[in-house]
Design a protein around this motif. Structure first.
Motif, PDB file in Angstrom:
ATOM      1  N   ALA A 296       0.448  -1.223   0.302  1.00 47.81           N
ATOM      2  CA  ALA A 296      -0.247  -0.060  -0.368  1.00 47.81           C
ATOM      3  C   ALA A 296       0.790   0.956   0.056  1.00 47.81           C
ATOM      4  N   ALA A 297       2.207   1.402   0.257  1.00 49.61           N
ATOM      5  CA  ALA A 297       2.804   2.326   1.003  1.00 49.61           C
ATOM      6  C   ALA A 297       4.319   2.216  -0.105  1.00 49.61           C
ATOM      7  N   ALA A 298       3.840   1.120  -0.900  1.00 50.85           N
ATOM      8  CA  ALA A 298       5.409   0.942  -2.282  1.00 50.85           C
ATOM      9  C   ALA A 298       5.261   2.623  -3.629  1.00 50.85           C
ATOM     10  N   GLY A 299       6.541   2.563  -3.896  1.00 49.84           N
ATOM     11  CA  GLY A 299       5.727   3.596  -4.547  1.00 49.84           C
ATOM     12  C   GLY A 299       7.407   3.209  -5.354  1.00 49.84           C
ATOM     13  N   PRO A 300       7.257   4.504  -7.225  1.00 52.58           N
ATOM     14  CA  PRO A 300       8.764   4.365  -8.161  1.00 52.58           C
ATOM     15  C   PRO A 300       9.908   4.453  -7.578  1.00 52.58           C
ATOM     16  N   GLY A 301      11.057   3.841  -7.457  1.00 57.79           N
ATOM     17  CA  GLY A 301      12.348   3.934  -6.765  1.00 57.79           C
ATOM     18  C   GLY A 301      12.243   3.479  -5.375  1.00 57.79           C
ATOM     19  N   MET A 302      11.060   2.885  -5.166  1.00 56.96           N
ATOM     20  CA  MET A 302      11.334   2.119  -3.700  1.00 56.96           C
ATOM     21  C   MET A 302      12.601   1.631  -3.527  1.00 56.96           C
ATOM     22  N   LEU A 303      12.882   0.300  -4.417  1.00 60.97           N
ATOM     23  CA  LEU A 303      14.588  -0.348  -4.323  1.00 60.97           C
ATOM     24  C   LEU A 303      15.247   0.293  -5.103  1.00 60.97           C
ATOM     25  N   ALA A 304      15.059   0.593  -6.963  1.00 59.60           N
ATOM     26  CA  ALA A 304      15.986   1.200  -7.638  1.00 59.60           C
ATOM     27  C   ALA A 304      16.769   1.975  -7.239  1.00 59.60           C
ATOM     28  N   GLU A 305      16.301   2.975  -6.772  1.00 55.21           N
ATOM     29  CA  GLU A 305      16.919   4.217  -6.604  1.00 55.21           C
ATOM     30  C   GLU A 305      17.132   4.025  -5.169  1.00 55.21           C
ATOM     31  N   VAL A 306      16.219   3.925  -3.930  1.00 55.05           N
ATOM     32  CA  VAL A 306      16.805   3.650  -2.284  1.00 55.05           C
ATOM     33  C   VAL A 306      18.050   2.671  -2.148  1.00 55.05           C
ATOM     34  N   LEU A 307      17.749   1.637  -2.704  1.00 58.31           N
ATOM     35  CA  LEU A 307      18.609   0.463  -2.059  1.00 58.31           C
ATOM     36  C   LEU A 307      19.700  -0.549  -2.618  1.00 58.31           C
ATOM     37  N   PRO A 308      20.142  -0.329  -4.123  1.00 59.18           N
ATOM     38  CA  PRO A 308      20.990  -0.745  -4.507  1.00 59.18           C
ATOM     39  C   PRO A 308      21.508  -0.861  -4.008  1.00 59.18           C
ATOM     40  N   GLY A 329      10.312  -9.425   2.774  1.00 61.44           N
ATOM     41  CA  GLY A 329      10.288  -7.937   2.936  1.00 61.44           C
ATOM     42  C   GLY A 329       8.928  -7.944   2.921  1.00 61.44           C
ATOM     43  N   CYS A 330       8.607  -8.409   1.551  1.00 64.97           N
ATOM     44  CA  CYS A 330       7.254  -8.036   1.356  1.00 64.97           C
ATOM     45  C   CYS A 330       6.538  -8.877   2.791  1.00 64.97           C
ATOM     46  N   SER A 331       5.808  -9.917   3.122  1.00 70.32           N
ATOM     47  CA  SER A 331       5.365 -10.983   3.976  1.00 70.32           C
ATOM     48  C   SER A 331       5.815 -10.168   5.259  1.00 70.32           C
ATOM     49  N   LEU A 332       7.177  -9.600   5.444  1.00 66.53           N
ATOM     50  CA  LEU A 332       6.901  -8.573   6.804  1.00 66.53           C
ATOM     51  C   LEU A 332       6.331  -7.802   6.876  1.00 66.53           C
ATOM     52  N   ALA A 333       6.232  -6.691   5.437  1.00 62.46           N
ATOM     53  CA  ALA A 333       5.306  -5.286   5.725  1.00 62.46           C
ATOM     54  C   ALA A 333       4.852  -5.850   4.933  1.00 62.46           C
ATOM     55  N   ILE A 334       3.825  -6.472   4.645  1.00 59.83           N
ATOM     56  CA  ILE A 334       2.162  -6.498   5.273  1.00 59.83           C
ATOM     57  C   ILE A 334       1.518  -7.512   6.726  1.00 59.83           C
ATOM     58  N   ARG A 335       2.835  -8.199   6.838  1.00 59.81           N
ATOM     59  CA  ARG A 335       2.247  -8.578   8.728  1.00 59.81           C
ATOM     60  C   ARG A 335       2.157  -7.161   9.366  1.00 59.81           C
ATOM     61  N   SER A 336       3.730  -6.088   9.436  1.00 57.64           N
ATOM     62  CA  SER A 336       3.630  -5.233  10.335  1.00 57.64           C
ATOM     63  C   SER A 336       3.023  -4.089   9.934  1.00 57.64           C
ATOM     64  N   GLY A 337       2.110  -4.252   8.916  1.00 54.96           N
ATOM     65  CA  GLY A 337       1.142  -2.941   8.369  1.00 54.96           C
ATOM     66  C   GLY A 337       2.478  -1.730   7.691  1.00 54.96           C
ATOM     67  N   GLU A 338       3.173  -2.046   7.853  1.00 54.30           N
ATOM     68  CA  GLU A 338       4.523  -0.636   7.251  1.00 54.30           C
ATOM     69  C   GLU A 338       4.414  -1.217   5.648  1.00 54.30           C
ATOM     70  N   GLU A 339       3.505  -2.217   5.015  1.00 55.19           N
ATOM     71  CA  GLU A 339       3.244  -1.844   3.331  1.00 55.19           C
ATOM     72  C   GLU A 339       4.633  -0.763   2.507  1.00 55.19           C
ATOM     73  N   VAL A 340       5.842  -1.065   2.969  1.00 52.82           N
ATOM     74  CA  VAL A 340       6.902  -0.510   1.973  1.00 52.82           C
ATOM     75  C   VAL A 340       8.232  -1.107   2.480  1.00 52.82           C
ATOM     76  N   LEU A 341       8.982  -1.249   1.272  1.00 57.31           N
ATOM     77  CA  LEU A 341      10.220  -1.789   1.468  1.00 57.31           C
ATOM     78  C   LEU A 341      11.459  -0.967   1.694  1.00 57.31           C
ATOM     79  N   THR A 342      12.485  -1.761   3.540  1.00 59.03           N
ATOM     80  CA  THR A 342      12.330  -0.496   3.322  1.00 59.03           C
ATOM     81  C   THR A 342      13.714  -0.945   4.208  1.00 59.03           C
ATOM     82  N   GLU A 343      15.153  -0.558   4.193  1.00 60.71           N
ATOM     83  CA  GLU A 343      16.634  -1.125   4.758  1.00 60.71           C
ATOM     84  C   GLU A 343      16.401  -1.280   6.354  1.00 60.71           C
ATOM     85  N   GLU A 344      15.644  -0.345   7.031  1.00 63.78           N
ATOM     86  CA  GLU A 344      15.154  -0.679   8.130  1.00 63.78           C
ATOM     87  C   GLU A 344      14.687  -2.433   8.070  1.00 63.78           C
TER      88      GLU A 344
END
Length: 376
Positions: A296-308, A329-344
């Motif tokens: 739900a909170a994913a956006g352009p550049g989430m992986l390619a620009e921020v985390l290469p 990561g996607c499974s954890l983001a869904i279960r935790s409610g974060e809904e985005v992939l981050t370094e943390e």
């Protein structure tokens, strides 16, 4: 969004049915291989906003999250340069193997380190080859038998030649697969190959085959017999096959050399980032992956620009490790409610031992500037 609307939006026709049909299969059995080949494309869940996600009923949310986990666990295959190159070579060899039955067809050894996608490429190719053969020849042979263009065999640890022959026979669900000698299994498998007009025999994890150095000639002779007698293209998949008893022998035996002469070795690489061209390839892969992530909170550049840099350091450029990290990561983001992939978020996820072993060194090289995966 109301709960009713959410349910209708996330319950795509055939999505749950496809999940059930492919969740419990083994490609080493013809019926399951057929289900894999003929299964419709997986349905992509519709993206929703955080507000829409919060408006779902408990039942609708559970169903939607289940569809997303299934989607993320089965992303790909991704048509990378490595994927395209290997697939092109596989088609070139198999399509040119139109020799009559009395002529030996060239074999293929897909040989590389673990975690670079060998089996995924072979499965995709085998599926397309199977469909192509059915389109050209039809589902039945002239003798009235079911046509099985591909036979897929996966080996286990310490597999013997007898086990290998039995595994081939088991693929066809032959009633004689539970008793017999190695030669009897082999002859029955030959009957199945001829009756079903199998044209591609895939042997995955060939490095599991038990062959002490003293027996390398025996192993080579076994595959020589299959190549001479079975009207198939042999596709071996494994690790360090060039140094195995199939293609190499310390005694420089002419028997082993003959097998090596008939086998084309195709390698696959991880994703290096030594120059801008390689870094662009890595970025394109990350961009393709992030476009398929449904959060739900994913956006352009989430992986390619921020985390290469981060993703390369965690995975050492191995697509197997990368897809495991993305899926978890996607499974954890869904279960935790974060809904985005981050370094943390990724920092809370463990990976395979090989990836974890190189992790500290990769991050140290990035900090000192000796390594970078990010485009300039």
């Amino acid at each position: 969004m109301t709960s009713t609307t959410a349910r209708s939006k996330t319950r795509k026709p055939g999505a749950s049915k496809r999940t059930r049909s492919l969740a419990n299969i083994s490609l080493t059995r013809k019926e399951d291989w057929n289900r894999f080949v003929l299964a419709p494309s997986r349905t992509r869940p519709d993206p929703v906003t955080r507000t829409e996600l919060a408006g779902l009923s408990d039942t609708a949310r559970t169903q939607y999250d289940r569809l997303r986990r299934d989607w993320h666990a089965n992303l790909g295959p991704f048509i990378t340069p490595q994927f395209k190159s290997v697939t092109e070579q596989l088609w070139n060899i198999t399509e040119s193997n139109l020799h009559d039955g009395d002529r030996v067809k060239g074999a293929i050894a897909l040989d590389s380190e673990p975690g670079v996608g060998k089996t995924t490429v072979a499965q995709h190719f085998g599926k397309q080859f199977h469909l192509d053969q059915l389109k050209q020849e039809g589902p039945r042979t002239d003798g009235g038998h079911e046509r099985w263009p591909v036979c897929w065999v996966s080996l286990t640890g310490n597999t013997t030649l007898r086990d290998l022959n039995r595994a081939m026979l088991s693929f066809y669900a032959h009633p004689g697969a539970d008793r017999g000698t190695a030669n009897q299994y082999l002859q029955r498998a030959l009957d199945c190959v001829l009756n079903c007009e199998t044209r591609l025999l895939v042997i995955d994890d060939l490095h599991f085959l038990k062959w002490p150095t003293a027996h390398s000639i025996q192993v080579s002779n076994h595959f020589k017999f299959i190549a001479n007698t079975f009207p198939v293209t042999l596709l071996f998949i494994g690790v360090e096959l060039k140094n195995s008893g199939l293609l190499a022998d310390r005694n420089h035996s002419n028997v082993v050399a003959q097998t090596a002469r008939r086998t084309t070795v195709i390698g696959m690489d991880s994703f290096p980032v030594a120059d801008d061209h390689q870094r662009a390839t890595w970025r394109n892969l990350l961009k393709t992956i992030e476009d398929r992530v449904i959060l739900a909170a994913a956006g352009p550049g989430m992986l390619a620009e921020v985390l290469p840099d981060y993703l390369w350091a965690r995975t050492n450029g191995h697509i197997g490790s990368l897809m495991t990290l993305i899926n978890r990561g996607c499974s954890l983001a869904i279960r935790s409610g974060e809904e985005v992939l981050t370094e943390e978020l990724f920092d809370r996820i463990g990976l395979d031992a090989a990836a974890e072993e190189t992790r500290a060194g990769n991050f140290a090289a990035i900090r000192t500037g000796d390594l970078k995966a990010r485009m300039n």
